[in-house]
Scaffold this motif. Structure first.
Motif, PDB file in Angstrom:
ATOM      1  N   ARG A   2       0.835  -1.197   0.000  1.00 56.85           N
ATOM      2  CA  ARG A   2       0.000   0.000   0.000  1.00 56.85           C
ATOM      3  C   ARG A   2       0.870   1.246   0.000  1.00 56.85           C
ATOM      4  N   GLU A   3       0.396   2.255  -0.687  1.00 58.67           N
ATOM      5  CA  GLU A   3       1.077   3.532  -0.714  1.00 58.67           C
ATOM      6  C   GLU A   3       0.891   4.230   0.628  1.00 58.67           C
ATOM      7  N   ALA A   4       1.952   4.849   1.143  1.00 58.87           N
ATOM      8  CA  ALA A   4       1.890   5.549   2.425  1.00 58.87           C
ATOM      9  C   ALA A   4       0.971   6.763   2.317  1.00 58.87           C
ATOM     10  N   LEU A   5       0.320   7.072   3.410  1.00 57.42           N
ATOM     11  CA  LEU A   5      -0.488   8.289   3.449  1.00 57.42           C
ATOM     12  C   LEU A   5       0.444   9.493   3.404  1.00 57.42           C
ATOM     13  N   VAL A   6       0.079  10.480   2.639  1.00 63.68           N
ATOM     14  CA  VAL A   6       0.899  11.673   2.468  1.00 63.68           C
ATOM     15  C   VAL A   6       0.411  12.760   3.419  1.00 63.68           C
ATOM     16  N   VAL A   7       1.351  13.343   4.152  1.00 61.10           N
ATOM     17  CA  VAL A   7       1.031  14.466   5.029  1.00 61.10           C
ATOM     18  C   VAL A   7       1.385  15.738   4.281  1.00 61.10           C
ATOM     19  N   ARG A   8       0.377  16.555   4.051  1.00 63.80           N
ATOM     20  CA  ARG A   8       0.575  17.796   3.289  1.00 63.80           C
ATOM     21  C   ARG A   8       0.959  18.915   4.249  1.00 63.80           C
ATOM     22  N   ASP A   9       2.246  19.011   4.549  1.00 63.28           N
ATOM     23  CA  ASP A   9       2.715  19.949   5.565  1.00 63.28           C
ATOM     24  C   ASP A   9       2.694  21.414   5.120  1.00 63.28           C
ATOM     25  N   GLU A  10       2.337  21.653   3.863  1.00 63.55           N
ATOM     26  CA  GLU A  10       2.205  23.043   3.408  1.00 63.55           C
ATOM     27  C   GLU A  10       0.846  23.630   3.793  1.00 63.55           C
ATOM     28  N   LEU A  11      -0.053  22.767   4.250  1.00 60.33           N
ATOM     29  CA  LEU A  11      -1.390  23.206   4.658  1.00 60.33           C
ATOM     30  C   LEU A  11      -1.411  23.542   6.143  1.00 60.33           C
ATOM     31  N   PRO A  12      -2.382  24.350   6.566  1.00 61.22           N
ATOM     32  CA  PRO A  12      -2.565  24.546   8.007  1.00 61.22           C
ATOM     33  C   PRO A  12      -2.857  23.200   8.667  1.00 61.22           C
ATOM     34  N   PHE A  13      -2.566  23.064   9.953  1.00 60.73           N
ATOM     35  CA  PHE A  13      -2.684  21.801  10.672  1.00 60.73           C
ATOM     36  C   PHE A  13      -4.031  21.131  10.465  1.00 60.73           C
ATOM     37  N   ALA A  14      -5.113  21.841  10.688  1.00 56.55           N
ATOM     38  CA  ALA A  14      -6.451  21.233  10.606  1.00 56.55           C
ATOM     39  C   ALA A  14      -6.725  20.686   9.207  1.00 56.55           C
ATOM     40  N   ALA A  15      -6.349  21.426   8.178  1.00 61.02           N
ATOM     41  CA  ALA A  15      -6.579  20.979   6.801  1.00 61.02           C
ATOM     42  C   ALA A  15      -5.696  19.777   6.468  1.00 61.02           C
ATOM     43  N   ALA A  16      -4.442  19.787   6.925  1.00 58.43           N
ATOM     44  CA  ALA A  16      -3.539  18.663   6.677  1.00 58.43           C
ATOM     45  C   ALA A  16      -4.054  17.410   7.378  1.00 58.43           C
ATOM     46  N   LYS A  17      -4.525  17.548   8.604  1.00 58.27           N
ATOM     47  CA  LYS A  17      -5.066  16.420   9.347  1.00 58.27           C
ATOM     48  C   LYS A  17      -6.309  15.864   8.665  1.00 58.27           C
ATOM     49  N   GLN A  18      -7.199  16.740   8.219  1.00 58.46           N
ATOM     50  CA  GLN A  18      -8.423  16.299   7.558  1.00 58.46           C
ATOM     51  C   GLN A  18      -8.122  15.558   6.264  1.00 58.46           C
ATOM     52  N   ALA A  19      -7.107  16.011   5.536  1.00 57.41           N
ATOM     53  CA  ALA A  19      -6.732  15.343   4.286  1.00 57.41           C
ATOM     54  C   ALA A  19      -6.270  13.905   4.567  1.00 57.41           C
TER      55      ALA A  19
END
Length: 67
Positions: A2-19
């Motif tokens: 499985r492909e690892a989940l990507v953490v979008r660290d360019e987003l604000p915390f709440a948006a990155a967590k929701q993604a």
């Protein structure tokens, strides 16, 4: 594999967590639905979720079409 989940660290915390949560839900629900051959009741039992809640999640993530 499985492909690892990507953490979008360019987003604000709440948006990155929701993604991450959204992607987790999509992958989990797709595998659950497929493993249970599209049987929502069986999938709900396996996941220990209310059938109506599971159905709503499946619709939300585009796995199940709306009626």
């Amino acid at each position: 594999h499985r492909e690892a989940l990507v953490v979008r660290d360019e987003l604000p915390f709440a948006a990155a967590k929701q993604a991450v949560v959204d992607e987790f839900e999509r992958r989990y629900l797709r595998a659950l639905f497929d493993r249970n051959d599209g049987n929502i009741s069986a999938a709900a039992r396996e996941a220990d979720l209310d059938r109506k809640h599971l159905r709503a999640l499946l619709v939300r993530h585009g796995i199940l079409a709306t009626p």
